[in-house]
Design a protein around this motif. Sequence first.
Motif, PDB file in Angstrom:
ATOM      1  N   ASP A 241      33.478  28.627  35.758  1.00 16.54           N
ATOM      2  CA  ASP A 241      32.895  27.093  35.743  1.00 16.54           C
ATOM      3  C   ASP A 241      32.856  26.311  37.205  1.00 16.54           C
ATOM      4  O   ASP A 241      31.500  25.776  37.562  1.00 16.54           O
ATOM      5  N   ALA A 242      33.502  26.454  38.058  1.00 14.46           N
ATOM      6  CA  ALA A 242      33.649  25.904  39.347  1.00 14.46           C
ATOM      7  C   ALA A 242      32.512  26.652  40.275  1.00 14.46           C
ATOM      8  O   ALA A 242      31.823  25.939  41.155  1.00 14.46           O
ATOM      9  N   ALA A 243      32.482  27.948  40.115  1.00 13.48           N
ATOM     10  CA  ALA A 243      31.493  28.879  40.680  1.00 13.48           C
ATOM     11  C   ALA A 243      30.083  28.359  40.558  1.00 13.48           C
ATOM     12  O   ALA A 243      29.171  28.175  41.225  1.00 13.48           O
ATOM     13  N   ILE A 244      29.826  28.223  39.185  1.00 13.30           N
ATOM     14  CA  ILE A 244      28.303  27.646  38.619  1.00 13.30           C
ATOM     15  C   ILE A 244      28.259  26.359  39.093  1.00 13.30           C
ATOM     16  O   ILE A 244      26.923  26.223  39.683  1.00 13.30           O
ATOM     17  N   ALA A 245      29.148  25.492  39.057  1.00 15.81           N
ATOM     18  CA  ALA A 245      29.062  24.155  39.770  1.00 15.81           C
ATOM     19  C   ALA A 245      28.902  24.314  40.934  1.00 15.81           C
ATOM     20  O   ALA A 245      27.818  23.280  41.561  1.00 15.81           O
ATOM     21  N   ARG A 246      29.485  24.721  41.796  1.00 15.54           N
ATOM     22  CA  ARG A 246      29.086  24.914  43.326  1.00 15.54           C
ATOM     23  C   ARG A 246      27.861  25.396  43.657  1.00 15.54           C
ATOM     24  O   ARG A 246      27.162  25.037  44.508  1.00 15.54           O
ATOM     25  N   ALA A 247      27.478  26.624  42.949  1.00 13.08           N
ATOM     26  CA  ALA A 247      26.115  27.293  43.361  1.00 13.08           C
ATOM     27  C   ALA A 247      24.974  26.282  42.859  1.00 13.08           C
ATOM     28  O   ALA A 247      24.051  26.500  43.522  1.00 13.08           O
ATOM     29  N   GLU A 248      25.196  25.566  41.723  1.00 14.29           N
ATOM     30  CA  GLU A 248      24.204  24.749  41.317  1.00 14.29           C
ATOM     31  C   GLU A 248      23.996  23.481  42.199  1.00 14.29           C
ATOM     32  O   GLU A 248      22.800  23.110  42.788  1.00 14.29           O
ATOM     33  N   ALA A 249      24.999  23.229  42.692  1.00 15.64           N
ATOM     34  CA  ALA A 249      24.975  22.001  43.450  1.00 15.64           C
ATOM     35  C   ALA A 249      24.748  22.220  44.872  1.00 15.64           C
ATOM     36  O   ALA A 249      23.909  21.639  45.723  1.00 15.64           O
ATOM     37  N   GLU A 250      25.252  23.261  45.465  1.00 12.54           N
ATOM     38  CA  GLU A 250      24.949  23.609  46.867  1.00 12.54           C
ATOM     39  C   GLU A 250      24.261  24.919  47.378  1.00 12.54           C
ATOM     40  O   GLU A 250      23.961  25.030  48.354  1.00 12.54           O
ATOM     41  N   GLY A 251      23.957  25.539  46.125  1.00 17.91           N
ATOM     42  CA  GLY A 251      23.230  26.949  46.590  1.00 17.91           C
ATOM     43  C   GLY A 251      24.164  27.955  46.521  1.00 17.91           C
ATOM     44  O   GLY A 251      25.207  27.917  46.628  1.00 17.91           O
ATOM     45  N   LEU A 252      23.489  29.250  46.388  1.00 17.87           N
ATOM     46  CA  LEU A 252      24.398  30.637  46.595  1.00 17.87           C
ATOM     47  C   LEU A 252      24.902  31.034  47.935  1.00 17.87           C
ATOM     48  O   LEU A 252      26.148  31.413  47.807  1.00 17.87           O
ATOM     49  N   ASP A 253      24.349  30.174  48.835  1.00 18.79           N
ATOM     50  CA  ASP A 253      24.921  30.428  50.049  1.00 18.79           C
ATOM     51  C   ASP A 253      26.238  29.914  50.503  1.00 18.79           C
ATOM     52  O   ASP A 253      26.784  30.116  51.202  1.00 18.79           O
ATOM     53  N   GLU A 254      26.580  28.752  49.703  1.00 22.27           N
ATOM     54  CA  GLU A 254      27.599  28.202  49.730  1.00 22.27           C
ATOM     55  C   GLU A 254      28.793  28.829  48.890  1.00 22.27           C
ATOM     56  O   GLU A 254      29.520  27.935  48.642  1.00 22.27           O
ATOM     57  N   LEU A 255      28.461  29.579  48.115  1.00 18.92           N
ATOM     58  CA  LEU A 255      29.563  30.188  47.133  1.00 18.92           C
ATOM     59  C   LEU A 255      30.397  31.079  47.992  1.00 18.92           C
ATOM     60  O   LEU A 255      29.930  32.310  48.324  1.00 18.92           O
ATOM     61  N   SER A 256      31.510  30.850  48.316  1.00 21.40           N
ATOM     62  CA  SER A 256      32.624  31.757  48.906  1.00 21.40           C
ATOM     63  C   SER A 256      34.026  31.355  48.442  1.00 21.40           C
ATOM     64  O   SER A 256      34.158  30.415  47.841  1.00 21.40           O
ATOM     65  N   ALA A 257      34.643  32.495  48.576  1.00 22.31           N
ATOM     66  CA  ALA A 257      36.163  32.157  47.959  1.00 22.31           C
ATOM     67  C   ALA A 257      36.853  31.194  48.748  1.00 22.31           C
ATOM     68  O   ALA A 257      37.638  30.430  47.984  1.00 22.31           O
ATOM     69  N   ARG A 258      36.791  31.064  49.886  1.00 23.57           N
ATOM     70  CA  ARG A 258      37.348  29.785  50.602  1.00 23.57           C
ATOM     71  C   ARG A 258      36.802  28.549  50.112  1.00 23.57           C
ATOM     72  O   ARG A 258      37.620  27.533  50.009  1.00 23.57           O
ATOM     73  N   LYS A 259      35.521  28.103  49.949  1.00 24.11           N
ATOM     74  CA  LYS A 259      34.812  27.062  49.348  1.00 24.11           C
ATOM     75  C   LYS A 259      35.337  26.655  48.028  1.00 24.11           C
ATOM     76  O   LYS A 259      35.744  25.647  47.649  1.00 24.11           O
TER      77      LYS A 259
END
Length: 197
Positions: free
Chosen positions: A27-45
Amino acid sequence: MKSRSTSSRTAKAAKQRAKLDRETIVDAAIARAEAEGLDELSARKLGQDLRCEAMSLYHHVGSMEALKDLIVDRLLGSIARAEGNDPAEALARESRAYLNLAEAHARIFVLIATRRWKGDRAVATAMRSIGYFGALGFGTQEAVARARALGAYLNGAGLALAAWATDPDNPRLSDGAQVRDDLLQGLDLLLASLAKA
């Protein structure tokens, strides 16, 4: 002796960690990628979003690549099986649902279009398409070939729709509606051709 605020923070952090599971991470990964883009999907973030250590994620999802497969599986699982007995109509409805998915999740659709589908729901989606062609009278090899041709069109059309939906420099979004109409017309023509023996 611990202060009350330190104890409260520790309890809150423990409660947050207790909530960490595969579904929450997806859920959190989808929300982050949709809001910020796939480039912003990292384990740290993602760890920051979930208030946990990045390494804690790997206990539930294995790796970032595995997490991407889980995202694909989740999104493909949202395409409902078409009701009814007409396989040609079912193919058309599910194909349109796939393109709707591309627009609804435009910033992350590239994952679906460019990764091998590995999860149970993803594989079930692909197998339904093959099954519909089988129900139209094609043997297994021909049904697979036709399903692949349809999938190639849908991925290309989906990427085009996603690009139109996410282009911040596009002052004429009405052109996107025409692109969609053209792609849906192309889909209808392709389906009519693929359904013929």
